[in-house]
Design a protein around this motif. Structure first.
Motif, mmCIF file in Angstrom:
data_model
loop_
_atom_site.group_PDB
_atom_site.id
_atom_site.type_symbol
_atom_site.label_atom_id
_atom_site.label_comp_id
_atom_site.label_asym_id
_atom_site.label_seq_id
_atom_site.Cartn_x
_atom_site.Cartn_y
_atom_site.Cartn_z
ATOM 1 N N MET A 418 0.835 -1.201 0.000
ATOM 2 C CA MET A 418 0.000 0.000 0.000
ATOM 3 C C MET A 418 0.867 1.246 0.000
ATOM 4 N N GLY A 419 1.961 1.214 0.748
ATOM 5 C CA GLY A 419 2.864 2.355 0.780
ATOM 6 C C GLY A 419 3.461 2.665 -0.581
ATOM 7 N N VAL A 420 3.831 1.622 -1.316
ATOM 8 C CA VAL A 420 4.350 1.823 -2.675
ATOM 9 C C VAL A 420 3.288 2.479 -3.536
ATOM 10 N N TRP A 421 2.052 1.988 -3.442
ATOM 11 C CA TRP A 421 0.950 2.539 -4.237
ATOM 12 C C TRP A 421 0.673 3.988 -3.877
ATOM 13 N N MET A 422 0.695 4.290 -2.583
ATOM 14 C CA MET A 422 0.410 5.654 -2.141
ATOM 15 C C MET A 422 1.500 6.629 -2.571
ATOM 16 N N ARG A 423 2.737 6.188 -2.591
ATOM 17 C CA ARG A 423 3.808 7.094 -3.038
ATOM 18 C C ARG A 423 3.657 7.431 -4.521
ATOM 19 N N ILE A 424 3.074 6.532 -5.285
ATOM 20 C CA ILE A 424 2.827 6.793 -6.703
ATOM 21 C C ILE A 424 1.549 7.611 -6.904
ATOM 22 N N ASN A 425 0.519 7.281 -6.155
ATOM 23 C CA ASN A 425 -0.819 7.838 -6.409
ATOM 24 C C ASN A 425 -1.289 8.838 -5.361
ATOM 25 N N GLY A 426 -0.438 9.137 -4.400
ATOM 26 C CA GLY A 426 -0.848 10.003 -3.305
ATOM 27 C C GLY A 426 -1.316 11.383 -3.727
ATOM 28 N N GLU A 427 -0.821 11.887 -4.835
ATOM 29 C CA GLU A 427 -1.245 13.218 -5.289
ATOM 30 C C GLU A 427 -2.740 13.257 -5.612
ATOM 31 N N ALA A 428 -3.321 12.085 -5.885
ATOM 32 C CA ALA A 428 -4.755 11.995 -6.172
ATOM 33 C C ALA A 428 -5.580 11.740 -4.911
ATOM 34 N N ILE A 429 -4.909 11.485 -3.796
ATOM 35 C CA ILE A 429 -5.591 11.107 -2.552
ATOM 36 C C ILE A 429 -5.487 12.210 -1.500
ATOM 37 N N SER A 480 -6.390 19.266 -10.697
ATOM 38 C CA SER A 480 -6.349 18.212 -11.715
ATOM 39 C C SER A 480 -7.392 17.145 -11.417
ATOM 40 N N LEU A 481 -7.944 16.595 -12.471
ATOM 41 C CA LEU A 481 -8.862 15.471 -12.336
ATOM 42 C C LEU A 481 -8.055 14.181 -12.359
ATOM 43 N N TYR A 482 -8.410 13.264 -11.472
ATOM 44 C CA TYR A 482 -7.757 11.955 -11.442
ATOM 45 C C TYR A 482 -8.798 10.880 -11.696
ATOM 46 N N ALA A 483 -8.441 9.925 -12.525
ATOM 47 C CA ALA A 483 -9.326 8.806 -12.859
ATOM 48 C C ALA A 483 -8.576 7.508 -12.610
ATOM 49 N N PHE A 484 -9.163 6.624 -11.835
ATOM 50 C CA PHE A 484 -8.551 5.324 -11.549
ATOM 51 C C PHE A 484 -9.365 4.239 -12.243
ATOM 52 N N VAL A 485 -8.679 3.424 -13.031
ATOM 53 C CA VAL A 485 -9.332 2.294 -13.658
ATOM 54 C C VAL A 485 -9.244 1.128 -12.666
ATOM 55 N N LEU A 486 -10.377 0.492 -12.374
ATOM 56 C CA LEU A 486 -10.463 -0.437 -11.254
ATOM 57 C C LEU A 486 -10.072 -1.866 -11.602
ATOM 58 N N GLU A 487 -9.909 -2.162 -12.854
ATOM 59 C CA GLU A 487 -9.377 -3.457 -13.291
ATOM 60 C C GLU A 487 -8.180 -3.155 -14.174
ATOM 61 N N LYS A 488 -7.083 -3.860 -13.988
ATOM 62 C CA LYS A 488 -5.867 -3.521 -14.722
ATOM 63 C C LYS A 488 -6.019 -3.831 -16.207
ATOM 64 N N PRO A 489 -5.821 -2.839 -17.060
ATOM 65 C CA PRO A 489 -5.933 -3.064 -18.515
ATOM 66 C C PRO A 489 -4.673 -3.728 -19.067
ATOM 67 N N ASP A 540 -1.821 -3.010 -9.476
ATOM 68 C CA ASP A 540 -3.051 -3.492 -10.096
ATOM 69 C C ASP A 540 -4.029 -2.367 -10.388
ATOM 70 N N VAL A 541 -4.044 -1.342 -9.531
ATOM 71 C CA VAL A 541 -5.001 -0.244 -9.671
ATOM 72 C C VAL A 541 -4.228 0.970 -10.190
ATOM 73 N N LEU A 542 -4.544 1.380 -11.405
ATOM 74 C CA LEU A 542 -3.777 2.433 -12.064
ATOM 75 C C LEU A 542 -4.571 3.737 -12.105
ATOM 76 N N GLY A 543 -3.827 4.845 -11.949
ATOM 77 C CA GLY A 543 -4.462 6.152 -11.957
ATOM 78 C C GLY A 543 -3.919 7.057 -13.049
ATOM 79 N N PHE A 544 -4.759 7.966 -13.488
ATOM 80 C CA PHE A 544 -4.378 8.938 -14.517
ATOM 81 C C PHE A 544 -4.624 10.348 -13.993
ATOM 82 N N ARG A 545 -3.680 11.224 -14.279
ATOM 83 C CA ARG A 545 -3.893 12.655 -14.034
ATOM 84 C C ARG A 545 -4.320 13.280 -15.351
ATOM 85 N N ILE A 546 -5.485 13.911 -15.359
ATOM 86 C CA ILE A 546 -6.062 14.484 -16.573
ATOM 87 C C ILE A 546 -6.141 15.995 -16.395
ATOM 88 N N GLN A 547 -5.460 16.709 -17.273
ATOM 89 C CA GLN A 547 -5.426 18.168 -17.159
ATOM 90 C C GLN A 547 -6.020 18.794 -18.412
#
Length: 547
Positions: A418-429, A480-489, A540-547
């Motif tokens: 979870m810590g690894v994920w949060m360091r990547i995606n924390g800007e959206a949280i 910024s808008l963030y969108a997380f896809v809930l199943e890994k593409p 597994d759970v990927l996020g996008f920053r959309i500007q």
């Protein structure tokens, strides 16, 4: 404790309707200051929920105490007096029948020698958590601190440690916000099964310990000087809807025990205020499913008084005097939206975005107290966090701690991932707020939007699958808008966000968080199309920053 009337026959008294009982104005002293013990004064003087809660967003629930000793999940101290439950069977196996060895003996045996609050807080910090909710006292009425008003506490009995003091020191050392939870409002009706006995088997008719032990019985024993009534309360089974209720009474006033009720609620309050003045928490938390403690309704059954208003006024006046400002808050579950009060949503999430009051979603991994065979999944934890923050809430997850004071290896792995994920995606949280909708996705077989199963995190959440058309949204601090896809593409797969078919502003860039690859995108008539790069992050759970 005031004198109480002789025990009456079980189920012989109808509780008074709380609608006919005037709220009692309590008289115990509180800290001086502008906050008076009324909801009007609290709302008028409170400066608003501190910004740090929105900034923090993710926390850890430390729902730990002697009931972990049973390895049976939540409500162990009650269920050991209810034959047929797993807790009863485990208690008989490990300690003996409750007519011989009751919960007070469990307290004596409990000694979490492996408990290292500083080490656990370090791990929670690595997981990305920014606040703790620590159990001060659960329904079992045992205080996990050096309590001034409850001799049944962790310094006098069991581990002989000031556990709350250790958690407070660890949290402050990690610059982590720290709140304390109080669940002892339930105690007086919750413990009523302890005054019964087995109805079948070799111990049928033999009273459980709460029904037979007195202060005098402790002479010469380990519990000498400890009154069992201060742990279990008194026998209130004469009131209908108390003795055998499965969960909690519907409503009522213990009208034949008003002196006792006044004493009980005063002591409830003084114990919370003891923690406030000893440990200076960043927030306090009261449990229940009524509009507030001692409302006469649901978990507030028994009495109707203003003790919680007095406690909150004391808390905010104390904060103002010691910190120079009120940057604390009070959690009252199910309280209506009001300035000065934060709510929680337990083991589920709101149907839609909820902005009428500040709130924290909460659930447990496995159960609120320790039990074996929990399925730990960082993916499930990430998804549950997204279900909460996309609706504008914060989120706290309980990581069960074993009787010895350790967490399972699987839990430690989950938190590190979870810590690894949060360091990547924390800007959206961190510091985020909800967008105009919490998510989108295809409807399920019942015509409803797919949601992660509610309840405790376990196998159902770990094995649940969405589609690559399921998204959750947040808005970051920079807009910024963030969108997380809930199943890994898959690499090269084309995703489509239909909520962006007609964006408010032109879309200038799409960034895959955790990747340096350029992301191709196209605004089509039916949504924003995102073409996945060939090399994807491991998460597994990927996020996008959309500007």
């Amino acid at each position: 404790m005031p004198e109480v009337r002789a025990t009456q026959p079980e189920n012989s008294i109808t509780m008074q309707d709380p609608a006919t009982f005037a709220e009692v104005k309590m008289d115990f002293p509180i800290a001086a200051g502008p906050f008076e013990p009324t909801w009007e004064s609290i709302a008028k003087n409170y400066p608003g929920t501190p910004a740090w809660l929105r900034e923090a967003k993710f926390g850890i629930w430390v729902h730990f105490g002697p009931q972990a000793e049973g390895r049976s999940g939540d409500w162990y101290a009650r269920k050991i007096y209810q034959p047929g439950t797993t807790a009863y069977a485990n208690h008989v196996r490990d300690f003996g029948p409750p007519s011989q060895t009751g919960y007070m003996d469990v307290l004596h045996a409990w000694n979490p020698t492996k408990l290292d609050p500083a080490g656990l807080v370090k791990l929670y910090d690595e997981a990305g958590a920014k606040f703790l909710i620590v159990q001060g006292v659960h329904h079992d009425n045992f205080d996990n601190w050096n309590s001034k008003y409850q001799p049944w506490n962790s310094v006098n009995v069991g581990p002989h440690r000031d556990l709350l003091g250790e958690w407070s020191k660890a949290a402050h050392g990690a610059h982590m916000r720290f709140g304390v939870a109080f669940h002892h409002e339930y105690t007086w009706w919750w413990y009523q099964p302890a005054f019964g006995s087995d109805t079948t088997g070799p111990d049928a008719g033999k009273p459980y310990d709460a029904a037979r032990l007195t202060l005098a019985d402790g002479k010469g024993k380990w519990w000498e000087g400890l009154d069992p009534r201060l742990l279990y309360g008194i026998d209130l089974r004469a009131y209908k809807d108390v003795a055998n209720v499965q969960y909690r009474p519907e409503k009522g006033i213990f009208q034949d025990h008003l002196d006792y009720a006044h004493w009980y609620t005063t002591r409830w309050s003084l114990r919370i205020m003891d923690v406030i003045h000893k440990y200076d928490p960043d927030f306090i938390y009261t449990d229940g499913d009524s509009s507030g403690p001692f409302s006469g309704d649901k978990t507030g059954t028994g009495y109707k008084c203003d003790c919680v208003q007095r406690v909150i006024a004391d808390f905010y006046n104390h904060t103002l005097a010691t910190r120079g400002k009120v940057d604390t808050f009070s959690i009252i579950k199910f309280h209506h939206a009001a300035n000065g009060i934060v709510s929680t949503v337990e083991s589920k999430y709101p149907k839609d975005i909820k902005t009428d009051q500040d709130w924290i979603g909460e659930n447990a991994a496995g159960d609120w107290f320790y039990k074996p065979d929990i399925v730990y999944s960082s993916r499930a934890l990430e998804l549950y966090l997204l279900e909460e923050v996309s609706r504008d809430g914060s989120y706290a997850v309980n990581i069960p701690i074993s009787p010895e004071g350790a967490i399972d290896p699987g839990a430690a792995t989950m938190l590190r991932e979870m810590g690894v994920w949060m360091r990547i995606n924390g800007e959206a949280i961190y510091g985020s707020h909800a967008w105009k909708r919490f998510g989108e996705g295809p409807l399920d077989a019942n015509g409803k939007q797919r949601l992660l199963p509610t309840g405790a995190l376990n196998k159902p959440q770990a094995e649940y699958h969405f589609t690559t058309s399921d998204f959750r949204f947040t808005v970051g601090k920079d807009g910024s808008l963030y969108a997380f896809v809930l199943e890994k593409p898959k690499p090269g797969e084309i995703l489509k966000i239909t909520s962006l078919a007609s964006p408010d502003k032109p879309i200038t860039s799409v960034k895959l968080l955790g990747s340096s690859a350029t992301v191709a995108f196209k605004l089509a008539a039916d949504g924003l199309e995102i073409i996945m790069p060939q090399h994807l992050p491991e998460q597994d759970v990927l996020g996008f920053r959309i500007q």
